[in-house]
Design an enzyme around this catalytic site. Sequence first.
Site, mmCIF file in Angstrom:
data_model
loop_
_atom_site.group_PDB
_atom_site.id
_atom_site.type_symbol
_atom_site.label_atom_id
_atom_site.label_comp_id
_atom_site.label_asym_id
_atom_site.label_seq_id
_atom_site.Cartn_x
_atom_site.Cartn_y
_atom_site.Cartn_z
ATOM 1 C CG HIS A 93 -2.018 -1.013 1.475
ATOM 2 N ND1 HIS A 93 -3.128 -0.984 0.748
ATOM 3 C CD2 HIS A 93 -1.754 -2.422 1.573
ATOM 4 C CE1 HIS A 93 -3.768 -2.290 0.877
ATOM 5 N NE2 HIS A 93 -3.225 -3.054 1.298
ATOM 6 C CG ASN A 166 -8.014 -4.569 0.961
ATOM 7 O OD1 ASN A 166 -7.163 -3.339 1.486
ATOM 8 N ND2 ASN A 166 -7.366 -5.598 1.336
ATOM 9 C CE1 TYR A 380 -1.975 -4.545 9.613
ATOM 10 C CE2 TYR A 380 -2.019 -2.438 8.409
ATOM 11 C CZ TYR A 380 -2.371 -3.837 8.344
ATOM 12 O OH TYR A 380 -3.073 -4.372 7.323
#
Length: 713
Positions: A93, A166, A380
């Site tokens: 991304h 998404n 993350y």
Amino acid sequence: MPMSDNFDDYRKKSALAGDTPDKSNTSDKSKQLDQVRSDATNEALTTNQGVKISDNQNSLKAGVRGSTLLEDFILREKITHFDHERIPERIVHARGVGAHGFFQAYPGNEKFTKASFLTDTSIQTPIFVRLSTVQGPRGSADTVRDIRGFAIKFYTQEGNFDLVGNNAPVFFVQDGIKFPDFVHAVKPEPHTEIPTGASAHDTFWDFVSLVPESAHAVMWAMSDRGVPRNLRSIQGFGVHTFRMIDADGKARFVKFHWTPKQGLSALVWDEAQKLAGKDPDFHRRDLYEAIEEGLYPEWELGVQIVEEEDEMSFDFDLLDPTKIIPEELVPVTPIGKFILNRNVDNFFAETEQIAFCPGHIVSGIDFTNDPLLQARLFSYTDTQLSRLGGPNFHQIPINKPVCPFHNHQRDAMHQHEIHKGQASYQPNSIDDNWPLETPPSEKNGGFESYQERIDGHKIRQRSDSFSDHFSQARLYYQSLAPHEQKHVVDAYTFELSKVQRPHIREREVKTILANIDMDLAKQVGQNLGIDVPNLEENYKQTSLKKSERLSMQAFIPDDIQGKKISVLIHDKTNTETLRTIINWSIKENVIVHLLGPTLAPVTGVGGEVITCDGMQKAEPSVIYDAVIIADGDNLNMVQADGVTKHYLLEAYKHLKPIVFLGNKSELVDQLGLMPDEGTLLQDDFSQVTEKLKYLLRHHRVWSREALMEAIPA
Ligand code: HDE
């Protein structure tokens, strides 16, 4: 509106008089440029230490032709800072665009959650959205075939909530331990770093043809969802099953969906490829310009809610991220809406530095044991440590909660706070034990994890309930409209034709596609010269054969706001027609660009000066949703202009409505176009508006594609 000799004056006036949305952001270019001027206007240029700089053009040298002196602290500071301007791009991304907006909850959500931003309808929660492609690096093209990331940060009064989703509701792997393998396979190949931003290569198809659990997500990527027309018309999904917890502590399973008011629309593949060259920033530019024009994109947030006791009542596992819950089984309950209404001031500070994490949740929302989600909860934050340089990334303005935050975490790289006092630990008596914990029982109490009962062996094994990889891929394919199915066949054919190793192509067709749908497998096989075994007898029988809202056709917008139309003009164009078109565009909130042969003004039939918004060579038809060729005494000019002819042919090929004003049937014949419901031949623009609106809402002239297919070879 009175006639004016100067058409430009007219255009400005009509824009002011028109019934437009709030365009306080204004499309006026000079005002826009003013807005992006440096915030340091009227300030002296200084070093980072605040020393005023007298000469920013020349470094300090020993004599005018002499060597540069190490002593030049101004030069060294500037170059050192420059040398470190880049931070590592996101491993996936990397290419994205962001915008600010707000979320507003609908009434009645306290039935299933205690999260205040979802239950208090009096507040507008600020949000930041980042939309991205998955595969390509930061500088890659926008329109490649790929899944789009749709990450939303809600800055709630009870802390930040990140919904990191998404535009497809399913993922390629079921367990986080497979994610690095999947990403290595889809990313550019290691020996050449090719391809950039594309999945049409050996390692991707090698992996997915060996990993049947990817079949469903690959099908989404190969469908029109993989080539969105713009980012204003994509759906978003949380993918995993989450939980919502109400004020009584009762939990329910939820799947998040968000659906654009603009409807769903896609590029045709040829157009996507051309755009990657003609405007690699197409999606980024489109979003920015729509927001600047005041055409704020809007989505409705909804949830599919499953009571805990119904967890096992489906023929798939709710914890399996390769599965959807068909809306026929559980409808989506709308819970609020959000709009994007402000562009970023600085791409790096906001879009690049924003740090999302599915682990950022607030009271009233909780996780499930989806093994993909569980791995994400760790990943993350970990990635931000190297990307943003340490554990204080939450202090970067774009990441900072809007509510106060206090704890005993201290120091580390890039600490921005000056913490006071001696007690950086708990319990303490020096600061009366502050900051204090808040019991969950209190109103707006502390976060309490849902007390799910866990009873099991430590085991490295996938549940049997995760093993049906093809039924939902089949459901998806069979739910698509015929033209959408054809695009899926074309996409698999294109991608696999780029695969160099025949055994990979064969494996995908014979072991994956044949297990999904024989028609699909046979068509792709035929295109690639592969014989396909009939595996239909292996197919699991399921009760649901079609799910209506999997097709993009189920999302036709009510209006045409934000569509883009080019009007091709030449000398001797009928100015009156242009006035009618512009008045209509203002009423419908449609973007209209007048494109001349060059950027030089053209002359209207009565000698009026008409300034062009762009020229046909530089603003190709792929940028627009429809083309109008204005009337006037100019047919000869149009016929002689190869650029215009190519423009029209390309628009026709890409299934766009084309309006020929002045009834130019001669031109249509000359171009060799088959007149159809999308070639609108009329004298007067008012005669075509209803039909044009209909076609724009449905986005393409799908019947033309069928017509072209039907022609015998
Ligand atoms: Fe991500 N993903 N992901 N992902 N993902 C990242 O986080 C990861 C997954 C998604 O605009 C990274 O800050 C793992 C599913 C979006 O900043 C990284 C797994 C879904 C974005 C990461 C997944 C997503 C990311 C890269 C499997 C849809 C862009 C930089 C266990 C529900 C966020 C970063 C933005 C970004 C890891 C799977 C969506 C490396 C380990 C499933 C939209 O941490």
